[in-house]
Design an enzyme around this catalytic site. Structure first.
Site, PDB file in Angstrom:
ATOM      1  N   ASP A   1       0.867  -1.169   0.000  1.00  0.00           N
ATOM      2  CA  ASP A   1       0.000   0.000   0.000  1.00  0.00           C
ATOM      3  C   ASP A   1       0.910   1.228   0.000  1.00  0.00           C
ATOM      4  OD1 ASP A   1      -2.483   1.548   0.490  1.00  0.00           O
ATOM      5  OD2 ASP A   1      -1.542   1.902   2.440  1.00  0.00           O
TER       6      ASP A   1
ATOM      7  N   ARG B   1      -7.025  12.190   7.092  1.00  0.00           N
ATOM      8  CA  ARG B   1      -6.816  10.796   6.723  1.00  0.00           C
ATOM      9  C   ARG B   1      -8.071   9.967   6.974  1.00  0.00           C
ATOM     10  NH1 ARG B   1      -4.941   7.219   3.281  1.00  0.00           N
ATOM     11  NH2 ARG B   1      -4.083   5.337   4.225  1.00  0.00           N
TER      12      ARG B   1
END
Length: 228
Positions: free
Chosen positions: A9, A45
């Site tokens: 990721d 986030r």
């Protein structure tokens, strides 16, 4: 079967997603933002991730850049900073230049020395990912940068993880998948990958049907884990 392919990721795993807010807060004239930046970074986030999940289940896909802007706008308003367009633009600019975690270049170099395939698999749009890879100077250590834009849905949809199998012509158990998101590593376990969760913050394991098989505090030990 042996691990031949190590997939990462991007945001929060290779690249520090808090770096944009932290670096902006350190710039001259941003004393007010300096008081708020940790909350803004955290909210940014969280909303960014939430919007990817909501868009996936609602069949309302858009590219990650729009989701990133939407998340920032929510975060700035939550901290009472929505009236500063220059700050918004600066934060978005810095997001294209996120710092890689310090152990990343050596870790990737060690994997390549072992003969591993290495790649990113990310929700990020190709242009965003290429910008981050170039800024971090790690392009020569990656065989590919795979984006969900090729399938039009965000993680953890199975069609995203399938991109790895198609690109590297491998089986799921040839893959070590590494993510800083516990839910991402867990769902990749369910897909059939060997998984490592980089749990930098010491968070609890997500209550999902699957769990990450390896839990680390940073990426330093990843080359060792490919020999399991």
């Amino acid at each position: 079967m042996p691990i031949t392919t190590c997939i990462f990721d991007a945001y929060g795993t290779l690249f520090d997603v808090a770096a944009a807010a932290r670096e902006a807060a350190a710039e001259p004239g941003r004393e007010i933002f300096a008081e708020h930046w940790p909350r803004v970074a955290q909210d940014w986030r969280l909303k960014q991730l939430q919007y990817t999940w909501l868009r996936a289940v609602a069949d309302a896909h858009t590219d990650f850049w729009e989701v990133t802007q939407n998340g920032l706008d929510w975060a700035l308003e939550a901290s009472g900073l929505e009236g500063d367009p220059e700050l918004r633009e600066r934060l978005l600019q810095l997001y294209w230049e996120l710092s890689a975690y310090p152990e990343v270049p050596q870790m990737l170099a060690d994997l390549k020395a072992q003969g591993m395939n290495t790649a990113i698999l990310s929700n990020g749009s190709p242009s965003m990912l290429n910008g981050a890879v170039d800024s971090a100077g790690i392009g020569a250590l990656l065989d590919d940068v795979l984006s969900v834009e090729d399938v039009g849905i965000f993680k953890p949809a199975a069609s995203v993880y399938e991109l790895v199998l198609k690109r590297f012509n491998c089986a799921p158990d040839n893959v070590l998948f590494v993510s800083s998101n516990g839910w991402d590593a867990a769902c990749a376990t369910g897909f059939g990958f060997t998984t490592a969760w980089v749990n930098r913050a010491g968070e609890p394991i997500d209550r999902l049907p699957w769990t990450p098989q390896i839990v680390l505090t940073d990426l330093t030990g990843i080359p060792e884990e490919t020999n399991r």
